[in-house]
Design a protein around this motif. Structure first.
Motif, mmCIF file in Angstrom:
data_model
loop_
_atom_site.group_PDB
_atom_site.id
_atom_site.type_symbol
_atom_site.label_atom_id
_atom_site.label_comp_id
_atom_site.label_asym_id
_atom_site.label_seq_id
_atom_site.Cartn_x
_atom_site.Cartn_y
_atom_site.Cartn_z
ATOM 1 N N GLU A 125 25.156 -22.557 -3.103
ATOM 2 C CA GLU A 125 24.153 -23.622 -3.148
ATOM 3 C C GLU A 125 23.808 -23.974 -4.592
ATOM 4 N N ALA A 126 23.685 -22.946 -5.444
ATOM 5 C CA ALA A 126 23.348 -23.183 -6.856
ATOM 6 C C ALA A 126 24.484 -23.922 -7.567
ATOM 7 N N SER A 127 25.736 -23.576 -7.241
ATOM 8 C CA SER A 127 26.893 -24.224 -7.864
ATOM 9 C C SER A 127 26.995 -25.685 -7.472
ATOM 10 N N ASN A 128 26.579 -25.998 -6.240
ATOM 11 C CA ASN A 128 26.679 -27.369 -5.739
ATOM 12 C C ASN A 128 25.423 -28.187 -5.996
ATOM 13 N N SER A 129 24.381 -27.558 -6.525
ATOM 14 C CA SER A 129 23.099 -28.244 -6.714
ATOM 15 C C SER A 129 23.143 -29.180 -7.918
ATOM 16 N N ASN A 130 22.483 -30.301 -7.801
ATOM 17 C CA ASN A 130 22.363 -31.265 -8.899
ATOM 18 C C ASN A 130 21.008 -31.182 -9.590
ATOM 19 N N ASP A 131 20.198 -30.221 -9.215
ATOM 20 C CA ASP A 131 18.895 -30.052 -9.849
ATOM 21 C C ASP A 131 19.080 -29.729 -11.330
ATOM 22 N N ASP A 132 18.077 -30.116 -12.129
ATOM 23 C CA ASP A 132 18.150 -29.861 -13.574
ATOM 24 C C ASP A 132 18.313 -28.382 -13.881
ATOM 25 N N ALA A 133 17.720 -27.537 -13.046
ATOM 26 C CA ALA A 133 17.765 -26.096 -13.302
ATOM 27 C C ALA A 133 19.187 -25.544 -13.197
ATOM 28 N N PHE A 134 20.062 -26.247 -12.467
ATOM 29 C CA PHE A 134 21.423 -25.738 -12.227
ATOM 30 C C PHE A 134 22.512 -26.707 -12.683
ATOM 31 N N LYS A 135 22.146 -27.703 -13.499
ATOM 32 C CA LYS A 135 23.122 -28.710 -13.912
ATOM 33 C C LYS A 135 24.239 -28.105 -14.787
ATOM 34 N N ASP A 136 23.919 -27.043 -15.508
ATOM 35 C CA ASP A 136 24.919 -26.417 -16.364
ATOM 36 C C ASP A 136 25.580 -25.209 -15.709
ATOM 37 N N PHE A 137 25.245 -24.983 -14.436
ATOM 38 C CA PHE A 137 25.807 -23.801 -13.763
ATOM 39 C C PHE A 137 26.834 -24.222 -12.711
ATOM 40 N N ARG A 138 28.026 -23.679 -12.834
ATOM 41 C CA ARG A 138 29.042 -23.897 -11.823
ATOM 42 C C ARG A 138 29.860 -22.609 -11.678
ATOM 43 N N LEU A 139 29.971 -22.180 -10.464
ATOM 44 C CA LEU A 139 30.792 -21.017 -10.161
ATOM 45 C C LEU A 139 31.812 -21.517 -9.135
#
Length: 780
Positions: A433-447
């Protein structure tokens, strides 16, 4: 170390190779041209020196022949008068006409008379010197009867004019006359300057058959100078004859500087006639010297090196220009050839990067006609296929080992079974969910890559692997007095003893005739107190309520009661357990003891602990002094829960052991974060967690996800004997408090709720009665 591309290397190699070949050829051309020039010069020098030597020898021989032939010429014996028509005049004119280079022929008699014929063509200065008429061809200088007369003859030998001059000339005092009288044979004078011509010349003289008479010839260097000029083979060359003083007496040009005698002597001694190169100031020359036979004369030849090599240098320049043009033509060809080699290499590098990035499925053959590259490309493809097969088997093996470890940890305690398997389920759902999220908190996170996902999943599975080192009696400790067994039974036995002691005291009082009612009251009071005290101890042992100071004080009061032990408590112990007993303090039985106590044998020391390594590894959890403390009062006074400080550390230590165990495993580079993911689920965002007390900035998103997954599973687990399973709402509420306390990440907690991860997990793993309605907006 300086690095550069293979294309640059190949270009440099080609250019250096061509440059080296061109330089070698040019140098070779220069070297051999230089050698050819020197060899040619040596041959030319030798030819010139031979020609000049032969010329001097020939001229000398002619003069010698004249002298020898005229030694017996009787016309030369005849008396000299002031008349011009001496009998020897015609012979003298004929000799001078035939032998060029003779300046004057003359003879003298012992009476001091002198007859000289001079060739006016030897120098125009003679016209002015002797005031000769313009048509003069011959000059006669006659000394007779102490008088001096000059006569001027034309080309027909007729007298044009004459005049008398003061006689200051005495032939008998001249060195040529004196030395000729003394010499047997022909006299050769050293070169000297003729007073009349002011030019160098030689005098040949011979005493005639008539004693006292000398016949002589003056030979100038004019003829030799002309001959030397004709021998010049290069404009800057210089050919000269010089004497022992270094004075040039014949030369091919007007340079009249003296010769360097030291240099000449060195050449004569060492060079043996060879051409020698020497440097004079800024210029360099080739030179050679040769001693002329039967003369105190030397022949020298000198030529400027730059002029000598000029045609060769010019050819070298043309060669250099041609080489440069060829290089310009070769450069495009080199680039084309380099690209032919480099293009498949770059393609191979691209395929190799796929292998480095573990994209083995994308590795394909390259397009090239170079056999070696084709073989290498085939090897890449074959290697990729083999790696895929091997990787698949290794992944299956690793997965099996990981799950085996997790199952072993879960199986170790029947009360935590399934924890290691369930935490990865929550963690994997939330990380996706975090990898697919477009929220600002996770914009730089991709797994997103398979390797990254696998790395995180293994970290989740192994997050509690350190629990294999945690004793079951600590993990499963349900009561404060529990170790391997619940020691409440031992304490109850002591209460039983005191109960019996009270009964015995009552019986004894009756036998002694004391008041029965009073004694019975005392007995009941004691038994009621024992019952009440034990009930309190038993309830405290459960650890369900907070132990305030009053309750702890009551424990110490109850503990102060005494009972009599009649048996040795050191009997029947194991070797390690017996070591904790103080043999010196053993009392004689029976022994009176406290009902509850903290004894020395209750202390388990912490041994061989490496504190320096502990700090170096960044662990900040405070280490208790003792490994365990089984003291009865100490454990019963635990303020909250059932674990002592030592046991709490032992529980927490499983994270440290997880980190240490995983960091010792040589994981490949793409799995290097497994220790981090497995060892950070008990950290908080404000540095109050363990074991390293990291803060939010030091915790990655996957690490913070692990904390949420671990907490949620623990709260909702229904297989823990020491607590009742909480409902979904209760668990979420507790986690919301943890968010406020900054123990877990707020953004991830919101994502956990909004994405419905909690609900998906609950449907699969929670009991129906645990699943209640959640109003997400209340917790966001």
């Amino acid at each position: 170390m300086f690095k550069q591309t293979i294309k640059t290397n190949i270009l440099l190699i080609f250019l250096l190779l061509i440059g080296l070949i061109a330089t070698s050829l040019l140098y070779s051309q220069y070297y051999f041209s230089h050698q050819i020039a020197i060899n040619s010069t040596e041959k030319t020098f030798k030819l010139i020196t031979d020609n000049i030597s032969n010329k001097l020898a020939k001229d000398g021989k002619q003069i010698n022949d004249i002298l020898r032939v005229n030694k017996t010429n009787k016309d030369l014996y005849k008396k000299i008068t002031l008349e011009h028509n001496h009998p020897a005049l015609d012979d003298l004119i004929q000799m001078m006409s035939i032998n060029h280079g003779i300046y004057a022929i003359y003879f003298a008699h012992s009476d001091g008379s002198f007859y000289e014929l001079m060739n006016i063509k030897e120098s125009a200065k003679l016209f002015d010197l002797y005031k000769a008429p313009p048509t003069t061809r011959w000059i006669l200088k006659i000394v007779a009867d102490s008088k001096l007369k000059y006569m001027f003859l034309d080309s027909s030998n007729n007298v044009i004019s004459s005049y008398m001059a003061k006689n200051v000339y005495n032939p008998l005092g001249r060195s040529w006359y004196i030395d000729a009288i003394k010499t047997k044979g022909i006299l050769y004078t050293k070169p000297y300057i003729f007073s009349s011509l002011k030019k160098h010349g030689l005098t040949y003289a011979i005493e005639l058959e008539q004693k006292g008479s000398v016949f002589a010839i003056d030979y100038t260097m004019k003829r030799i100078n002309q001959f030397l000029s004709l021998q010049k083979f290069e404009e800057s060359s210089e050919i000269f004859v010089f004497d022992a003083s270094g004075k040039k007496i014949a030369f091919s040009d007007l340079d009249s500087k003296r010769v360097n005698l030291a240099l000449m002597d060195s050449f004569l001694q060492n060079s043996k006639g060879k051409v020698v190169r020497y440097i004079d100031g800024d210029n360099s020359y080739f030179t050679t010297y040769k001693t002329l036979k039967n003369r105190d004369l030397f022949l020298g030849i000198n030529v400027d090196e730059s002029n000598l090599l000029k045609p060769y240098i010019q050819n070298l320049k043309y060669s250099f220009l041609i080489a440069f043009l060829l290089l310009l033509i070769a450069i495009p060809i080199i680039f084309f050839a380099t690209n032919v080699i480099v293009k498949p290499i770059k393609a191979l590098i691209g395929e190799n990067k796929k292998i480095q990035n573990r994209n083995f499925k994308d590795v394909a053959n390259i397009d090239t006609n170079i056999i070696e590259f084709i073989d290498l490309s085939n090897s890449f493809v074959s290697m990729s296929q083999s790696i895929q097969e091997y990787q698949k088997s290794q992944e299956e093996l690793l997965d099996s080992i990981v799950k085996l470890i997790a199952e072993a940890v879960d199986a170790k305690s029947p009360y935590t079974g399934g924890h290691c398997a369930r935490v990865p389920e929550i963690a994997m759902m939330l990380v996706r969910e975090a990898s697919n999220s477009n929220d600002d908190a996770f914009k730089d996170f991709r797994l997103s890559s398979e390797d990254e996902i696998k790395e995180f999943e293994i970290g989740a599975w192994l997050h509690d692997c350190g629990k294999v080192t945690t004793p079951e009696f600590v993990v499963d400790k349900a009561t404060k007095l529990e170790t391997i067994n619940n020691r409440i039974h031992e304490i109850r036995t002591r209460f039983e003893v005191l109960w019996r002691d009270a009964q015995i005291e009552y019986m004894s009082s009756q036998l002694s005739g004391e008041d029965k009612e009073k004694s019975l009251t005392i007995l009941k009071e004691k038994q009621e107190k024992l019952t009440d005290d034990f009930s309190f101890i038993a309830s405290v042992n459960i650890g369900g309520e907070f132990m305030d100071e009053a309750k702890q004080e009551r424990i110490r009061e109850i503990a102060s009661q005494e009972w009599v032990r009649n048996f040795d408590d050191a009997l029947g112990l194991g070797e390690i357990e017996i070591l904790r007993y103080d043999k010196e303090s053993i009392q004689t039985l029976p022994v009176t003891e406290k009902l509850l106590s903290d004894k020395k044998q209750h202390i388990i020391k912490r041994e061989n602990f490496d504190y320096a390594s502990y700090e170096k590894d960044g662990f900040k959890e405070k280490v208790p002094t003792y490994l365990y403390n089984y003291g009865e009062i100490y454990n019963l006074c635990i303020a909250k829960g059932t674990l002592s400080r030592e046991e709490r550390y032992k529980i927490d230590e499983h994270v440290i052991m997880s980190i240490k165990m995983l960091e010792k495993i040589p994981f490949p580079a793409h799995m290097s974060k497994i220790p981090e993911y497995a060892g950070t689920h008990h950290e908080t965002l404000i540095g109050t967690g363990y074991p390293r007390r990291l803060t939010k900035d030091e915790l990655s998103v996957p690490a913070r996800i692990m904390a949420i997954a671990d907490i949620f599973e623990a709260l909702t687990a229904s297989d823990r004997p020491y607590k009742k399973a909480k409902t979904l709402s209760q668990s979420i509420k507790i986690m919301s408090f943890m968010v406020k306390d900054k123990h877990i990440d707020e953004d991830l907690f919101k994502l956990f709720l909004q994405s419905g991860v909690y609900k998906t997990y609950a449907k699969e793993y929670l009991k129906p009665e645990q699943i209640d309605e959640i109003k997400v907006e209340e917790f966001i």
